[in-house]
Design a protein around this motif. Structure first.
Motif, PDB file in Angstrom:
ATOM      1  N   ARG A  37       0.842  -1.385  -0.166  1.00 53.38           N
ATOM      2  CA  ARG A  37       0.042  -0.078   0.069  1.00 53.38           C
ATOM      3  C   ARG A  37       0.976   1.298  -0.133  1.00 53.38           C
ATOM      4  O   ARG A  37       2.088   1.186   0.476  1.00 53.38           O
ATOM      5  N   GLU A  38       0.395   2.222  -0.677  1.00 53.98           N
ATOM      6  CA  GLU A  38       0.989   3.611  -0.531  1.00 53.98           C
ATOM      7  C   GLU A  38       0.308   4.540   0.441  1.00 53.98           C
ATOM      8  O   GLU A  38      -1.108   4.501   0.189  1.00 53.98           O
ATOM      9  N   TYR A  39       0.861   5.005   1.376  1.00 49.95           N
ATOM     10  CA  TYR A  39       0.098   6.167   1.986  1.00 49.95           C
ATOM     11  C   TYR A  39       0.886   7.308   2.520  1.00 49.95           C
ATOM     12  O   TYR A  39       2.266   7.386   2.083  1.00 49.95           O
ATOM     13  N   ASP A  40       0.317   8.295   2.838  1.00 52.31           N
ATOM     14  CA  ASP A  40       0.939   9.476   2.963  1.00 52.31           C
ATOM     15  C   ASP A  40       1.570   9.741   4.499  1.00 52.31           C
ATOM     16  O   ASP A  40       0.595   9.445   5.333  1.00 52.31           O
ATOM     17  N   VAL A  41       2.758  10.043   4.572  1.00 50.84           N
ATOM     18  CA  VAL A  41       3.212  10.323   6.204  1.00 50.84           C
ATOM     19  C   VAL A  41       3.288  11.740   6.619  1.00 50.84           C
ATOM     20  O   VAL A  41       4.083  12.530   5.752  1.00 50.84           O
ATOM     21  N   PRO A  46       4.641  10.057  -0.224  1.00 50.98           N
ATOM     22  CA  PRO A  46       4.500   8.723  -0.108  1.00 50.98           C
ATOM     23  C   PRO A  46       5.284   7.789   0.282  1.00 50.98           C
ATOM     24  O   PRO A  46       6.536   8.050   0.351  1.00 50.98           O
ATOM     25  N   CYS A  47       4.749   6.876   1.022  1.00 47.99           N
ATOM     26  CA  CYS A  47       5.708   5.747   1.589  1.00 47.99           C
ATOM     27  C   CYS A  47       5.260   4.265   0.868  1.00 47.99           C
ATOM     28  O   CYS A  47       4.059   3.980   0.821  1.00 47.99           O
ATOM     29  N   ILE A  48       6.265   3.667   0.422  1.00 48.69           N
ATOM     30  CA  ILE A  48       6.278   2.260   0.024  1.00 48.69           C
ATOM     31  C   ILE A  48       6.207   1.333   1.104  1.00 48.69           C
ATOM     32  O   ILE A  48       7.317   1.621   1.926  1.00 48.69           O
ATOM     33  N   ILE A  49       5.292   0.456   1.158  1.00 47.32           N
ATOM     34  CA  ILE A  49       5.602  -0.543   2.294  1.00 47.32           C
ATOM     35  C   ILE A  49       5.929  -1.780   1.539  1.00 47.32           C
ATOM     36  O   ILE A  49       5.337  -2.520   0.689  1.00 47.32           O
ATOM     37  N   LEU A  50       7.275  -2.306   2.255  1.00 48.78           N
ATOM     38  CA  LEU A  50       7.486  -3.553   1.654  1.00 48.78           C
ATOM     39  C   LEU A  50       7.347  -4.508   2.597  1.00 48.78           C
ATOM     40  O   LEU A  50       7.840  -4.485   3.685  1.00 48.78           O
ATOM     41  N   ASN A  51       6.570  -5.591   2.126  1.00 51.51           N
ATOM     42  CA  ASN A  51       6.519  -6.962   3.246  1.00 51.51           C
ATOM     43  C   ASN A  51       7.520  -7.771   2.973  1.00 51.51           C
ATOM     44  O   ASN A  51       8.017  -8.216   2.201  1.00 51.51           O
ATOM     45  N   PHE A  52       7.983  -8.305   4.283  1.00 52.45           N
ATOM     46  CA  PHE A  52       9.060  -9.258   4.506  1.00 52.45           C
ATOM     47  C   PHE A  52       8.919 -10.350   5.562  1.00 52.45           C
ATOM     48  O   PHE A  52       8.213  -9.913   6.554  1.00 52.45           O
ATOM     49  N   LEU A  53       8.822 -11.356   4.843  1.00 55.52           N
ATOM     50  CA  LEU A  53       8.642 -12.633   5.300  1.00 55.52           C
ATOM     51  C   LEU A  53       9.881 -13.458   6.200  1.00 55.52           C
ATOM     52  O   LEU A  53      10.725 -13.666   5.097  1.00 55.52           O
ATOM     53  N   GLY A  54      10.034 -13.859   7.216  1.00 54.83           N
ATOM     54  CA  GLY A  54      11.174 -14.450   7.583  1.00 54.83           C
ATOM     55  C   GLY A  54      11.126 -15.591   8.721  1.00 54.83           C
ATOM     56  O   GLY A  54      10.057 -15.932   9.059  1.00 54.83           O
ATOM     57  N   HIS A  76      15.771   5.701   4.754  1.00 52.16           N
ATOM     58  CA  HIS A  76      14.926   5.692   3.713  1.00 52.16           C
ATOM     59  C   HIS A  76      13.212   6.258   4.046  1.00 52.16           C
ATOM     60  O   HIS A  76      12.634   5.144   4.340  1.00 52.16           O
ATOM     61  N   PRO A  77      13.343   7.143   4.394  1.00 53.35           N
ATOM     62  CA  PRO A  77      11.897   7.561   4.936  1.00 53.35           C
ATOM     63  C   PRO A  77      10.612   7.631   4.065  1.00 53.35           C
ATOM     64  O   PRO A  77       9.497   7.628   4.558  1.00 53.35           O
ATOM     65  N   ASP A  78      11.006   7.152   2.693  1.00 55.29           N
ATOM     66  CA  ASP A  78      10.030   7.057   1.773  1.00 55.29           C
ATOM     67  C   ASP A  78       9.397   5.814   1.818  1.00 55.29           C
ATOM     68  O   ASP A  78       8.659   5.390   1.156  1.00 55.29           O
ATOM     69  N   LYS A  79      10.236   4.708   2.770  1.00 53.59           N
ATOM     70  CA  LYS A  79       9.926   3.309   2.615  1.00 53.59           C
ATOM     71  C   LYS A  79       9.553   2.951   4.147  1.00 53.59           C
ATOM     72  O   LYS A  79      10.196   3.400   5.090  1.00 53.59           O
ATOM     73  N   PHE A  80       8.846   1.700   4.280  1.00 51.09           N
ATOM     74  CA  PHE A  80       8.522   1.223   5.363  1.00 51.09           C
ATOM     75  C   PHE A  80       8.678  -0.428   5.167  1.00 51.09           C
ATOM     76  O   PHE A  80       7.960  -0.840   4.337  1.00 51.09           O
TER      77      PHE A  80
END
Length: 420
Positions: A37-41, A46-54, A76-80
């Motif tokens: 999802r992209e949302y406004d911080v 815009p902020c990109i959400i990267l999903n990480f499974l471990g 990288h404040p534009d990514k989460f």
């Protein structure tokens, strides 16, 4: 007529309400998988959400990973990064299900046993342009190559070895064993003094001992030809595995270890018989050095390569945190960039330090003195991988039942047949 139209209107309204309820409730009862999802911080960017499974390991591992992801987000404040940890026993099923449903995370850890299949199916994106790949040890680099490209990159190496009570050995005028013959002689010496010589931390170190004997010929000869022969020569793998399991059976039969020490897995803590200084040896993983350091025993200790044959001892390695990128990620470039940052030399040092893990990079000397003999074994070329990518058969994953059978008094031949 008017009443009839009213009834039709009420019926349409009721159907509409039911449909809305179904849509609403589907969010609770139907898993949709992780989605970007992209949302406004703060209304700024815009902020990109990267999903990480471990893998969900212990608290030390989780804390180290969280630290790295926090550093990444700060820079990288534009990514989460949204991280989810799954217990290793359930991980393969969860990952396979998400890939099948096309709801897999952008970045995920991939066990070597599954990596070959996923690469062939085109599910793993090539990790091109990552600077740190040039710094990896050659033998580790080859373990990460599939379908002609690097498809996953590990941030750490777990290592199995023989922990030695150096004071106990020195007191008896004995040296650290360099092969199975010397190991057997020392074990026999202590048994005559009514001391059980070998403690072990769960089942996995015993599996590592079996793998050390099984794969040891690859250290002294043509490794590629060796693994090809295990798969193509009829009966070769079963016979080699039987011989290695027979060495484990000999330890049990001679009373060198206690079968009751197995508790179905490694709980992360070294056995008390070793920490109290009651036994000269412990079969364990490199991470046990961290546990020992927290409550330092009253004696000097260090971890050495495992006695594998009459000729030599070897270190058994595992790619503990192999990172891959979902080839169908909506943020492919950003996901590859994240893996590139996590595998940088400075971040690998942060991740491995304090966890009892070895660096996969050239020259990654461990800070923990207790692990340096293991690292020296790796440097000298005396190391094997318990899930070597060149062997299609999942020996490591299938050894649990065979090891348990041997410890329960079963024969090596039966245990090998059960494991193949």
């Amino acid at each position: 007529m008017k009443r009839k139209e009213q009834r039709k209107g009420m019926k349409r309204l009721t159907v509409g309400i039911l449909l809305l309820m179904c849509v609403f409730l589907s969010g609770f009862f139907f898993h949709r998988g992780n989605q970007n999802r992209e949302y406004d911080v703060s209304g700024m960017q815009p902020c990109i959400i990267l999903n990480f499974l471990g893998f969900r390991y212990d608290s030390d591992n989780r804390a180290a990973l969280e630290r790295l992801l926090s550093l990444y987000s700060e820079r990288h404040p534009d990514k989460f990064v949204s991280y989810e940890g799954i217990p290793p026993a359930e991980y393969g099923r969860v990952l396979s299900q998400r890939l099948k449903m096309k709801s897999a995370d952008d970045v995920f850890m991939v066990p070597p046993i599954l990596a070959r299949r996923y690469a062939a199916e085109g599910r793993l994106a090539p990790l091109k342009g990552i600077p740190a790949l040039k710094a990896y040890r050659p033998e580790v680099f080859e373990q990460m190559k599939l379908e002609g490209d690097i498809r996953y990159a590990t941030t750490s190496l777990g290592a199995f070895g023989l922990f030695c009570n150096l004071d106990m050995l020195e007191k008896e005028g004995l040296s650290v064993p360099r092969n199975m013959a010397e190991f057997g002689a020392i074990c026999g010496y202590f048994l005559r003094k009514e001391v059980t010589p070998v403690a072990f931390a769960g089942r996995e170190p015993l599996k590592a001992l079996v793998v050390a004997g099984l794969f040891e010929p690859s250290v002294s000869g043509d490794a590629d030809s060796f693994f090809v022969s295990l798969e193509t020569v009829p009966g070769r793998l079963e016979i080699a595995l039987m011989e290695s399991l027979d060495r484990l059976a000999a330890l049990r039969e001679r009373g060198w270890l206690r079968p009751g020490d197995v508790r179905g897995g490694d709980d992360g803590e070294p056995p008390l018989s070793f920490t109290r200084g009651e036994t000269p040896f412990m079969l364990g993983g490199s991470w046990h050095a961290v546990r020992l350091a927290r409550k330092p025993p009253s004696f000097r200790y260090a971890a050495y390569p495992l006695p594998a044959s009459e000729d030599r001892a070897v270190v058994v390695l595992g790619l503990d945190t192999p990172l891959a990128v979902n080839a169908e990620s909506g943020y492919l470039e950003q996901a590859v960039q994240l893996v590139g940052i996590l595998t940088s030399p400075e971040n690998i040092e942060i991740f491995t330090s304090g966890q009892g893990l070895l660096s996969p990079l050239r020259g990654g000397f461990p800070a923990d003195k207790a692990l340096r003999p293991l690292w020296e074994g790796v440097e000298e070329g005396r190391a094997v991988f318990h899930s070597d990518i060149r062997l299609r058969y999942p020996v490591w994953e299938c050894l649990d039942a065979g090891v348990d059978m041997v410890l329960a008094g079963g024969q090596a031949r039966e245990a090998a047949e059960m494991s193949i």
